[in-house]
Design an enzyme around this catalytic site. Sequence first.
Site, PDB file in Angstrom:
ATOM      1  CG  HIS A 157      -1.894   0.959   1.443  1.00  0.00           C
ATOM      2  ND1 HIS A 157      -1.631   2.239   1.863  1.00  0.00           N
ATOM      3  CD2 HIS A 157      -3.236   0.886   1.282  1.00  0.00           C
ATOM      4  CE1 HIS A 157      -2.772   2.911   1.943  1.00  0.00           C
ATOM      5  NE2 HIS A 157      -3.770   2.112   1.592  1.00  0.00           N
TER       6      HIS A 157
ATOM      7  CG  ASP B 290       0.234  -2.539   6.103  1.00  0.00           C
ATOM      8  OD1 ASP B 290      -0.778  -2.654   6.830  1.00  0.00           O
ATOM      9  OD2 ASP B 290       0.241  -1.850   5.065  1.00  0.00           O
TER      10      ASP B 290
ATOM     11  CD  GLN C  49      -7.372  -4.517   3.891  1.00  0.00           C
ATOM     12  OE1 GLN C  49      -8.420  -5.105   4.124  1.00  0.00           O
ATOM     13  NE2 GLN C  49      -7.344  -3.273   3.470  1.00  0.00           N
TER      14      GLN C  49
ATOM     15  CE  LYS D  10      -8.061   0.242   5.355  1.00  0.00           C
ATOM     16  NZ  LYS D  10      -6.870   0.198   4.519  1.00  0.00           N
TER      17      LYS D  10
ATOM     18  CB  CYS E 227      -3.693   3.164  -1.596  1.00  0.00           C
ATOM     19  SG  CYS E 227      -4.946   4.341  -1.169  1.00  0.00           S
TER      20      CYS E 227
END
Length: 393
Positions: free
Chosen positions: A109, A187, A190, A213, A351
């Site tokens: 991202h 990261d 998600q 999220k 993104c």
Amino acid sequence: MFKKDFPYFQNNEIAYLDNAATTHKPKEVIDSQSEYYEKYCANTHRSSFGHANKATQKYEESRKILKEFINAKLNEEIIFTKGVTESINFIASSFVKNFKTVIISSLEHHSNIVPWHMQGRKLGDGLAVVNCNKNLDFDFEHFEQLLKENPKAFVSITHISNAFGKIHDIKAIIELAHKYKAVVMIDGAQSLAHIKVDMQELDVDFFAISGHKTFAPTGVGAIYVKQKYLKNLEAYQTGGATINQVDFNSSTLLDSPYKFEAGTQNIAGIIGFGTALQYLTRVGYENIEIIEKDVFNYLDKELKKIPNIIFYNDIEDSIGSRSFNFENITPDDIGILVDKMGVSLRVGHHCAQPIMKKLGIKGTIRVSLSFYNDYNDINNLINALKKALSMLQ
Ligand SMILES: *Cc1c(COP(=O)(O)O)cnc(C)c1O
């Protein structure tokens, strides 16, 4: 089955398929916000009257809930931020600035690319990118080669690609990186909405989390920092609430996490984050997995019936998102048309421009699911896609 828990779906008859951008919030999360503002609004960690204590206690309770949720060892390993973007920027500017090389994957991202550019890193000069094959699989051989060529690198890699739903085998990535004395940040923007993550099992060094999220309010997230890195981690913002003692010559800072949470935080949001995780615990990842697999497979099966559809990765090793295109059709046109038919999805580069460029496309149509989505949403999507295609072809 779970839509009833989310007021948005009582107010809207929309097939909401943009969960990789943000998820909806259950009623109790929304209520926890107004409860704070209406019943005990006060600043935390400062004043000592009743409601200030209650606000502090609820705020710290959220930290404990998150700590247990991801199986961190200590409360001070959990630092609240605005979200993954801030978490990555924080670690980039305070911890990673002295690392010679940062290694990322092809599927990152922008939030895990731009902060590295801002440090003056370029491909081959402070920044290395692990290749992926045609199915977007992470190239472990190339990764190992990069780790060998760049001793003691900092590795920053996404768990699940927001653009394609591809899952990286982060346990294997972390193990291999540690073999070469690299430090790893994941990261996890998600992750928490779909699968259980366990800091001990992963043995990860830094793990970035997004609240919005994960069914929590916007403007809240966290960074997990393994205890052994806390003492060398510099604060990248300082000010109120971070200090032990200040005079006009110098200041001394508190310990983690307070030293890193400068200024008045998003108190309501952080309390809501705790509430969201409690809700998620009640729903249970076992249920989420069953529902999501079922609806995801149905989505895949129905999409594949539409002629001239192009996918970029197999459904295996993917979760949440399916990204595709139709031959000779601009994704934006599809987005505009299906929106008019009550289907919310995202079209574009999500993104993640570098991987789109690598694939030679401008963008995709992305359908991203959450456990509250059902067959009905998919049927509405497929009908809308077919209508849109018949108008465009
Ligand atoms: C959304 C997202 C981000 C940014 O997260 P925020 O919490 O919105 O700052 C970073 N990485 C990935 C993979 C994302 O999906």
